[in-house]
Each structure stands twice: as C-alpha cells, then as structure tokens.
Motif scaffolding. Structure first.
Motif, short mmCIF file in Angstrom:
data_model
loop_
_atom_site.label_atom_id
_atom_site.label_comp_id
_atom_site.label_asym_id
_atom_site.label_seq_id
_atom_site.Cartn_x
_atom_site.Cartn_y
_atom_site.Cartn_z
N ALA A 89 -4.54 8.05 6.82
CA ALA A 89 -4.71 7.33 5.56
C ALA A 89 -6.19 7.25 5.18
O ALA A 89 -6.54 7.38 4.00
CB ALA A 89 -4.13 5.92 5.68
N ALA B 156 -7.22 10.50 3.72
CA ALA B 156 -6.69 10.65 2.36
C ALA B 156 -7.52 9.87 1.35
O ALA B 156 -7.66 10.27 0.20
CB ALA B 156 -5.23 10.20 2.31
N ALA B 157 -8.07 8.74 1.79
CA ALA B 157 -8.89 7.91 0.90
C ALA B 157 -10.36 8.28 0.95
O ALA B 157 -11.17 7.69 0.23
CB ALA B 157 -8.73 6.44 1.29
N ALA C 236 0.83 -1.21 0.00
CA ALA C 236 0.00 0.00 0.00
C ALA C 236 0.86 1.26 0.00
O ALA C 236 0.55 2.24 -0.69
CB ALA C 236 -0.93 -0.02 1.21
N GLU C 237 1.95 1.25 0.76
CA GLU C 237 2.83 2.42 0.79
C GLU C 237 3.59 2.57 -0.53
O GLU C 237 3.77 3.69 -1.02
CB GLU C 237 3.80 2.31 1.96
CG GLU C 237 3.12 2.48 3.32
CD GLU C 237 4.07 2.28 4.48
OE1 GLU C 237 5.10 1.59 4.28
OE2 GLU C 237 3.79 2.81 5.58
N ARG C 238 4.00 1.45 -1.11
CA ARG C 238 4.74 1.51 -2.37
C ARG C 238 3.85 2.00 -3.51
O ARG C 238 4.29 2.76 -4.37
CB ARG C 238 5.30 0.13 -2.70
CG ARG C 238 6.15 0.09 -3.96
CD ARG C 238 6.94 -1.20 -4.02
NE ARG C 238 6.10 -2.38 -4.10
CZ ARG C 238 6.41 -3.56 -3.58
NH1 ARG C 238 7.54 -3.71 -2.90
NH2 ARG C 238 5.61 -4.60 -3.72
N ARG C 239 2.60 1.57 -3.50
CA ARG C 239 1.68 1.93 -4.59
C ARG C 239 0.81 3.14 -4.26
O ARG C 239 -0.04 3.51 -5.07
CB ARG C 239 0.77 0.72 -4.89
CG ARG C 239 1.50 -0.47 -5.48
CD ARG C 239 1.96 -0.18 -6.88
NE ARG C 239 2.62 -1.32 -7.48
CZ ARG C 239 3.09 -1.35 -8.72
NH1 ARG C 239 2.97 -0.29 -9.48
NH2 ARG C 239 3.70 -2.42 -9.19
N ASP C 240 1.02 3.73 -3.09
CA ASP C 240 0.23 4.89 -2.66
C ASP C 240 -1.27 4.57 -2.71
O ASP C 240 -2.06 5.22 -3.39
CB ASP C 240 0.53 6.11 -3.52
CG ASP C 240 -0.05 7.39 -2.92
OD1 ASP C 240 -0.33 7.40 -1.70
OD2 ASP C 240 -0.25 8.38 -3.67
N LEU C 241 -1.66 3.54 -1.93
CA LEU C 241 -3.05 3.11 -1.84
C LEU C 241 -3.55 3.40 -0.43
O LEU C 241 -3.40 2.58 0.47
CB LEU C 241 -3.16 1.61 -2.15
CG LEU C 241 -2.60 1.16 -3.51
CD1 LEU C 241 -2.55 -0.36 -3.58
CD2 LEU C 241 -3.46 1.72 -4.64
N PRO C 242 -4.09 4.60 -0.20
CA PRO C 242 -4.43 4.99 1.18
C PRO C 242 -5.50 4.11 1.82
O PRO C 242 -5.47 3.87 3.03
CB PRO C 242 -4.90 6.44 1.04
CG PRO C 242 -5.26 6.60 -0.41
CD PRO C 242 -4.36 5.68 -1.16
N LYS D 3 -3.80 1.01 2.92
CA LYS D 3 -2.89 1.38 4.00
C LYS D 3 -3.65 1.53 5.32
O LYS D 3 -3.20 1.05 6.37
CB LYS D 3 -2.17 2.68 3.66
CG LYS D 3 -1.17 3.13 4.71
CD LYS D 3 -0.47 4.41 4.29
CE LYS D 3 0.50 4.89 5.37
NZ LYS D 3 1.20 6.14 4.96
#
Length: 689
Positions: A512, A515-516, A473-479, A482
C-alpha cells in the motif's frame, strides 16, 4: 436490543460489587407481578439437572431461559431474578450483565460480548484476539467464581454457548424471543402479558390510584388493549400522566382507534399502537427529535447528541429528553446526562423515522451528530495541552457547552461515553456516505484515547478503530490511509505475540505504501518486517529486510534512521553468528551516531561492537573498544551508562585473567551509582520496535 425495563430495581448487595455491570434503569424501584414465573425459575435452579440424575457432575453452568416478545418485561424479570439470587449471598461474586443484540436489532459479535464481560471482570484481553481466545478467557475468569451471568436478548444458541463457564457453581440467565436450540438442559420459562392486577398496579404507579378507582373497569379494559405488555402500559401511563384532565376511558378509546398494523405480528401490535399514540400526540419538534433518536449510536444519547440530531439548542434538547423519560420513551442510565432508547422501542422509532423523514434529512442529521462528536473529542484532547498551545487557542474559540473545564472532567466524559463514541465510529463507517467524517471521527477518538488512557491501556479499543480506518481506506481506495492502518494493526499484533499475522500486515502495508509513493510507510514497513522475522528467529530474512530499509534511508539521507538500522543489522548478524558482518554494522552505527553528535548512542553501539569482538575470540580488541565506549559515556555525562560499561569492562578483564583491574572498574561503577545503586545492563536496542 433489551426490553424496556419497567419493573426492575438496581441489583443490591454483591451485584453492586465485583465489577458487575449495573442495569441502566436506575430510577425504577418496583417490580410488579411475575410471582409464578419467579417461583418456577427458582425451582429450576434447585432442581437436579440431567447430568446429576445420570450420576455425573454437571460440566458447565446451568442455563435458565426467559423467553418472550420484546416489551414483555423479560429483561426486567431476569434482572429481578438475578437481584434476588445475589442479595442473600447465593452468588457472592455478583451479577454480570451484557446485551447480545444492539440497538439497531443486529446481533453483537461474540468477540465484543466477551470483551464486555472481561471488562466487568477487570481481566485484560489482548487487542485483536479472536472469538475462541476471548471465550477461553471468559471461561477461565469464571472458573473460580460463583456468579450470575445475565445474557440479554440472545438471537440464538451460537451467541450463548461460547460464554458458558465450565463451572457448575455459576448460573447463566438468558433472555430471548424463542428457544435456544442446541444448548443441552436449558430451562425455559415463557412469559406473556402481566396479570390484570399487576398491570393495573403498574398503571397506578404512574397516574395514581384515583383515576383507576374512578373507573376500574376502564382500567382493566386498557390493560387488555395493551395485551398486558409492560412496555405498552408504561407508554400509555406516561401519556395519561402528562394529561391530568384525561380519563382512563379516554386513552382506552384513542388506543383502540389506532391502526392495527396488520403487517406486524399480532403479539407486537399493542406496543406499536401505544407507541404511535404517544408519538402522534407530541409537538412536531419533539416528535422529530424522537424519530432522529433512532440514529443515536448504541441507542445512547445526551443533550449534545439530541441537539445535533434535531438541529436545536442544547438546553431545549435536554428538556425534551427529560420529557421523553416521563413519557416512558427513554430511560435514564447510570450517567445522569445520558439516556437510553429502550430496545423494544428502537425498531418502532426507526420505522417511524423512515416513514416520515426524507433520506436527505436523515443523512444531514447524522452528519450534524458526527460533526458535533468530532468537535467534542477534539476539545477532550485539547484540554490536556499547555495553555499557550495552538490547540488550546482553538479550544477557546469553541462554544462553552463544547468545552471541558479541566483534563479530569474530559477524561471522565470520555470514560463514560466510550461505548457510544465507539458505536458512533462504527455507525459512520457503516453508513458509507460520510467517509470523510468517519475518518475524522476515528482520528479524533484515537488521539483522545491515547492522551487520556494511554496506548497500552486503550490498545483493544484502538485495534478496532484502526480496523475501521482500514475498511474506509479499502472502500475508497486510499493507499496511504490503508498503509497507516495496516502498520498500526500490525504493531498491535506484534505486541501481543501474533508475529506471523503482524508480518503479513507489514508486507501488505509495504504494497500500500508503494502504491501511495509514501516513503515513510514503505521504510517503516520494511524495517518492521525485519523485526518480525528476527522475532521468528529467521535472521537471514531479517537482515535482508533491514538491508532494504537501510538502502532506502541511505538514498534519502536520513542519518538518524541509518544509524539505527545499522544497529539492527548488527544485532541480527550477531544472533546468526556472522560476527564479521555484525562488527562492520555496529561500527557503522557508531559512526552514524558520532556524526549526529549523539554520544550515549555512540557509546552503546561501541559496547555492542565490543561484545561481538569478544564472541569472535578477539578479547584485546574488545577491551580497547569497550574503553572507547566508557570514555564516550563519561564525556556525555551519562552516569548510569558509564557504570554499566565499567561493569562490562570488568567482566572482560576477568575473562582476560586480570581480576585486580576488574575490581577497580567494579569499584568505579559502585562509586558512580552509590553502594545501593545498580547499573543498568547494556542491551542491544536494534530489535526494539
């Protein structure tokens, strides 16, 4: 990365008990040579240590080191030593064996090694515990035991030292390529190749004595070409066994013609040449499958894994795997359907994979394997659903080879394959190019573990899996993902007493979730943060976070959550001594449950309101409120709740000086539950997670 086990047998006697892990080379029953080394190791055990010579009691377990190159048989020697020590009962608590290097050649983290030892000892380790805590648990577990701990393929002393018991009655046997500098009083035993007679006996075990007797000089020359290395001798013997018409001289000539591999250290060249000889003699399809086994998670493969990697049928893969065992390329494990790639061959197989296969083909094979694993996990979970459920209908559409006959067989498969499945998840996340598959795999594994083992029992494994989800999730920026991973990790932290760590993760999950724009995640994070502050005794902050969560629920019209949060606020205000606020919130909670038609929950909320009134010095009001609660419990038909409230009412009447009425209510409680029954205590549920 353990050596190819060529000359060990299964530890017998005590080594089979006490939860000791059994070596995977279950089909090997003979041990060749190493008499001098075994005698030396035995003498080292009996010899006094430096502390004893100085007049002090040894503070820790003695450490014996068997040093040698991969393929030299160091693991086999260690296993034979451990078996010999366990059989006469010198170490009655058994042999416990763990590998300190994985199949890819990377060092195994200390936390994972400690957990494997604790699993063998049947000692529960809290999820998310760090290296120091787990090492202490290992030392405590061995403090009252007399056991042998076999630490295979150590990279350095930093891996061994945290696992040394503070108990001189235990013995640690470590294998490594070089010295373990930093561990005091370690006893090294360096090994090279087998002596000529033992090497020839090893060959004869596979190919028979006739071909040796026909040309004994060629046999000796062959052992010299192999450097006396057991792993190289096993490969050459397998090659000869598959070719009855070939002579020892034939294979010796072909082996000598193999490239020297000048880029490799001289000590590893005999094994590399023997491997290339066997690899190049394989049919193209089999050679491709062998190369793809470098991708097998934790070096473990079954027919399904091999089938997916090679793109062939399951029966064809199973036949090829059996052929590889006969050639010495694989070894069997305790599970007859699972095979292991010897650690000494793993880097050679991987090098051959990178030399021959295109990167796109490697990525495709990895994706096929992970997709097959996902489908197996989905079938493993679905078999526990009712017959007419959508999951069972989807399961019926899968090929028969992917399905399970019943939940018991699925649970057994999951239990045996768990190390490989967890390794698959780590492999998928580490790859970085298959993150969608990685997320699906982790989700499927989490669901299967929860169904078959339960979330409590599987919590340590689940903790690591949620950490993998967080990495993706952090690598792909998936809040959204995450936030979910952080909430799951925080829940496990809170359950094991790491409340401050949990609080930090709840607050990160809140960020997170915002953000989502995930209202569920933000509401859950605020509520859980309130619970963490309450656990820490900071009731002011707890009420603030509960208030934020309540405001969000009120805006969304989620009545059940509103009623629950009013109760949580009532509880923290009660603990803080703010009885007016507490009473208002408990009455609001009761009103919310009334609107929902939940009579038992309404009765419990009123019971808590009565408790607050009593704390506030208003006993008559408390009595009236408690009677309301009793009436609601009676109307709901909840006998245990009604009995508990009758007892609460009796206690209040006692404090008001009416013991006769109190006895009547206690008699009512006894009548409801029977003379031997016990009414449940009414507790506030507001702080439960």
């Amino acid at each position: 990365m353990t050596d190819q086990a060529v000359d060990t047998s299964i530890p017998a006697g005590p080594a089979r008990t006490a939860g000791a892990e059994q070596p995977s080379d279950v089909d090997t029953v003979q041990f060749f040579g190493r008499e001098r080394e075994l005698r030396s190791l035995q003498e080292d055990i009996e010899r006094a240590g430096l502390d004893t010579l100085a007049g002090r009691k040894a503070p820790r377990a003695r450490v014996l080191l068997i040093a040698g190159r991969p393929g030299s048989g160091r693991s086999a020697l260690a296993a034979e030593l451990a078996r010999g020590l366990a059989e006469p009962g010198d170490y009655p608590d058994g042999v416990f064996r763990v590998a300190l290097t994985d199949s890819g050649g990377e060092r195994v983290p200390a936390e994972r090694t400690a957990r494997r030892l604790l699993d063998q000892l049947s000692v529960a380790a809290p999820p998310g515990a760090g290296e120091d805590e787990l090492s202490e648990l290992v030392r405590e577990a061995f403090a009252a035991r007399r056991a042998v701990i076999l630490l295979d393929d150590a990279v350095d002393a930093g891996q061994v030292d945290p696992l040394l018991p503070d108990n001189p009655d235990c013995l640690v046997v470590a294998t490594a390529t070089g010295p373990l500098t930093g561990i005091p009083d370690v006893r090294p035993c360096t090994i090279g190749g087998l002596d000529a007679a033992s090497a020839v006996s090893l060959l004869a075990r596979t190919i028979g004595r006739v071909r040796i007797t026909v040309d004994p000089r060629a046999a000796e020359t062959l052992t010299e070409e192999c450097g006396g290395q057991p792993a190289a001798l096993i490969l050459v013997a397998g090659w000869l066994a598959s070719r009855p018409g070939a002579s020892v001289a034939d294979v010796t000539k072909q082996l000598s013609e193999q490239p020297e591999g000048s880029e490799q250290p001289s000590g590893t060249r005999p094994l590399a040449r023997a491997f290339r000889l066997v690899h190049d003699s394989l049919p193209p399809a089999a050679a491709s499958l062998l190369r793809m086994l470098a991708l097998a998670p934790a070096g473990l493969a079954d027919a399904h894994t091999a089938s997916a990697l090679a793109g062939c049928s399951v029966p064809e893969a199973a036949t090829t795997l059996d052929d590889f065992v006969r050639l010495g390329l694989l070894r069997t494990t305790a599970d007859p359907e699972q095979y292991e790639l010897p650690g000494c061959l793993a880097p050679l197989v991987r090098a051959m994979l990178e030399e021959v296969e295109r990167p796109a083909e490697i990525q495709l094979a990895l994706a096929r394997m992970l997709e097959r694993t996902v489908r197996r996990l989905q079938a493993c979970r679905a078999v526990t659903d009712p017959e007419d459920s959508p999951a069972r209908r989807r399961l019926a559409g899968l090929p028969r080879s992917l399905r399970f006959a019943d939940p018991e067989s699925a649970a057994a498969w999951l239990r045996v394959r768990e190390p490989a499945l967890v390794a698959s998840a780590r492999l998928a996340v580490r790859d970085g190019g298959l993150d969608t598959l990685a997320r699906r795999l982790v989700a499927a594994l989490v669901r299967a573990l929860a169904v078959h083992r339960g979330t409590e029992d599987a919590a340590p494994v689940l903790y690591g899996l949620h950490g993998l989800v967080l990495d993706v999730a952090e690598r792909r920026d998936l809040p959204r993902e995450k936030a979910a991973a952080l909430l799951n990790l925080a829940d496990l932290d809170a359950r094991t007493g790491r409340t401050r760590e949990a609080l930090a993760r709840y607050r990160a999950a809140l960020d997170a979730g915002r953000a989502a724009n995930d209202l569920y995640a933000t509401g859950r994070a605020m509520e859980s943060a309130g619970g963490a502050y309450a656990e820490l005794g900071d009731f002011s902050r707890a009420s603030d976070w509960y208030g934020r969560a309540l405001a969000q629920r009120l805006g969304q019209g989620e009545r059940a959550d509103e009623a629950r949060l009013y109760g949580r606020l009532g509880a923290v205000h009660t603990y803080a001594g703010r009885y007016g606020e507490a009473l208002r919130n408990w009455r609001a909670s009761a009103a919310g449950h009334r609107r929902l038609g939940d009579l038992p929950a309404q009765a419990r909320a009123l019971s808590e309101a009565a408790r607050v009134q009593e704390y506030a010095g208003r006993p008559q009001e408390s009595l009236h409120t408690c009677r309301e609660a009793v009436d609601l419990a009676r109307r709901a038909g909840d006998v245990r709740l009604q009995a508990a409230l009758e007892l609460r009412l009796a206690d209040t009447l006692d404090r008001l000086g009416d013991p006769a009425a109190a006895r009547l209510h206690r008699a009512t409680a006894d009548r409801l539950l029977g003379e031997d029954g016990a009414a449940c205590e009414i507790r506030s549920t507001s702080l439960e997670s």
